[in-house]
Design an enzyme around this catalytic site. Structure first.
Site, PDB file in Angstrom:
ATOM      1  N   GLY A  61       0.982  -1.210   0.128  1.00 39.42           N
ATOM      2  CA  GLY A  61       0.114   0.036  -0.100  1.00 39.42           C
ATOM      3  C   GLY A  61       0.967   1.177  -0.098  1.00 39.42           C
ATOM      4  O   GLY A  61       2.165   1.130  -0.235  1.00 39.42           O
ATOM      5  N   ALA A  62       0.254   2.380   0.281  1.00 37.05           N
ATOM      6  CA  ALA A  62       0.942   3.786   0.276  1.00 37.05           C
ATOM      7  C   ALA A  62       0.136   4.577   1.295  1.00 37.05           C
ATOM      8  O   ALA A  62      -0.926   4.305   1.368  1.00 37.05           O
ATOM      9  CB  ALA A  62       0.970   4.346  -1.149  1.00 37.05           C
ATOM     10  N   ASP A  63       0.902   5.587   1.658  1.00 37.55           N
ATOM     11  CA  ASP A  63       0.114   6.563   2.654  1.00 37.55           C
ATOM     12  C   ASP A  63      -0.166   7.749   1.795  1.00 37.55           C
ATOM     13  O   ASP A  63      -1.201   8.396   1.947  1.00 37.55           O
ATOM     14  CB  ASP A  63       1.146   7.044   3.789  1.00 37.55           C
ATOM     15  CG  ASP A  63       1.555   5.946   4.696  1.00 37.55           C
ATOM     16  OD1 ASP A  63       0.544   5.410   5.243  1.00 37.55           O
ATOM     17  OD2 ASP A  63       2.682   5.643   4.890  1.00 37.55           O
TER      18      ASP A  63
ATOM     19  N   LYS B  93       5.526   6.292   2.204  1.00 34.85           N
ATOM     20  CA  LYS B  93       5.376   5.250   2.808  1.00 34.85           C
ATOM     21  C   LYS B  93       5.946   4.964   4.247  1.00 34.85           C
ATOM     22  O   LYS B  93       6.952   5.803   4.515  1.00 34.85           O
ATOM     23  CB  LYS B  93       5.969   3.970   1.840  1.00 34.85           C
ATOM     24  CG  LYS B  93       5.031   3.830   0.676  1.00 34.85           C
ATOM     25  CD  LYS B  93       5.467   2.623  -0.165  1.00 34.85           C
ATOM     26  CE  LYS B  93       5.590   1.443   0.640  1.00 34.85           C
ATOM     27  NZ  LYS B  93       4.537   0.681   1.414  1.00 34.85           N
ATOM     28  N   GLY B  94       5.560   4.077   5.126  1.00 39.67           N
ATOM     29  CA  GLY B  94       6.217   4.294   6.444  1.00 39.67           C
ATOM     30  C   GLY B  94       5.201   4.627   7.526  1.00 39.67           C
ATOM     31  O   GLY B  94       5.752   4.323   8.736  1.00 39.67           O
ATOM     32  N   GLY B  95       4.150   4.692   7.422  1.00 42.75           N
ATOM     33  CA  GLY B  95       3.122   5.103   8.440  1.00 42.75           C
ATOM     34  C   GLY B  95       3.072   3.682   9.260  1.00 42.75           C
ATOM     35  O   GLY B  95       2.859   4.291  10.664  1.00 42.75           O
TER      36      GLY B  95
ATOM     37  N   GLU C  97      10.625  -2.610   3.708  1.00 44.92           N
ATOM     38  CA  GLU C  97       9.608  -2.364   2.409  1.00 44.92           C
ATOM     39  C   GLU C  97      10.615  -1.803   1.452  1.00 44.92           C
ATOM     40  O   GLU C  97      10.375  -2.699   0.182  1.00 44.92           O
ATOM     41  CB  GLU C  97       8.528  -1.053   2.843  1.00 44.92           C
ATOM     42  CG  GLU C  97       7.220  -1.782   3.615  1.00 44.92           C
ATOM     43  CD  GLU C  97       6.391  -0.701   4.071  1.00 44.92           C
ATOM     44  OE1 GLU C  97       5.175  -1.067   4.452  1.00 44.92           O
ATOM     45  OE2 GLU C  97       6.584   0.574   3.887  1.00 44.92           O
TER      46      GLU C  97
END
Length: 231
Positions: free
Chosen positions: A86-88, A98-100, A107
């Site tokens: 997924g993506a933020d 990304k990285g939430g 990743e």
């Protein structure tokens, strides 16, 4: 449809894509987060088609194993046909924040090995310019304050990520995360390279140098497929 329903929709669409486009008996890369979990759940019904997966986090490993999907160490894998995550936020060129969920480093490592990056997201994640979602930066703990000063010099507001009890959030790698607010990221490739060069930064949650090749986007009208031809 609710956001959760849209996530389930694209999770199923991603499983369908992998089944149709990835040869049987291969290993796939799997990301981390609620949308990636929907993909894992949808893929479970077809797990016999694949040898297994490379996971981007401890949480994803647990989710895969709960479905009986074998998890491989990336060091034992030569290549991956696809990485699904997924993506933020994602912009119109396929660059992402990304990285939430805190798994940005693993990743990025798994994505770098994959032949194709398949992003799965709902329509709310698409933006003209990245930066409304705080930009995660994974840092070695002793560098936290120094990196915070560099972030401030860029015009950002550094906020150390903490747990519910107020302790510093630690990644699977034992590092801390600074979430950066207030940036308008018009050149994500350049900013990614710039921040990654700071001593003490493990990685920044910009996925621009290795962005998405295509995105399955959940909308109220169904799943839209977006291809990023310049990748």
């Amino acid at each position: 449809m609710t956001q959760d329903e849209l996530k389930q929709l694209v999770g199923q669409a991603a499983a369908d894509y992998v089944i149709a486009n990835v040869p049987e008996g291969t290993i796939i890369g799997v990301g981390t987060g609620s949308t990636a979990n929907c993909f894992i759940d949808a893929l479970a019904a077809h797990k016999a088609r694949f040898r297994g997966a490379v996971s981007s986090s401890v949480a994803t490993t647990a989710r895969l194993q709960s479905h009986g999907i074998p998890v491989f160490d990336l060091n034992d894998i030569e290549s991956l046909p696809v990485y699904v995550d997924g993506a933020d936020e994602i912009d119109h060129g396929g660059a992402m924040i990304k990285g939430g969920g805190g798994a940005l480093t693993r990743e990025k490592i798994v994505a770098s090995v994959a032949e194709k990056f398949l992003c799965i997201a709902d329509a709310s994640k698409v933006v003209d310019v990245l930066g409304q979602f705080p930009l995660p930066v994974e840092v070695v703990p002793m560098a936290r304050t120094a990196i915070g000063r560099r972030v401030t010099a860029l015009g950002g507001v550094p906020i150390v990520r903490v747990t519910k009890d107020g302790a510093p959030f630690l990644t699977d790698n034992g590092n801390e995360i600074i979430d950066v607010k207030g940036l308008r990221i018009t050149d994500p490739r350049t900013l990614e390279a710039h921040v990654n060069a700071w001593p003490g930064v493990v990685t920044v949650g910009l996925f621009a140098a290795r962005g998405a090749d295509l995105c399955l986007l959940g909308t109220q009208k169904g799943v839209e497929t977006i291809v990023y031809p310049n990748r």
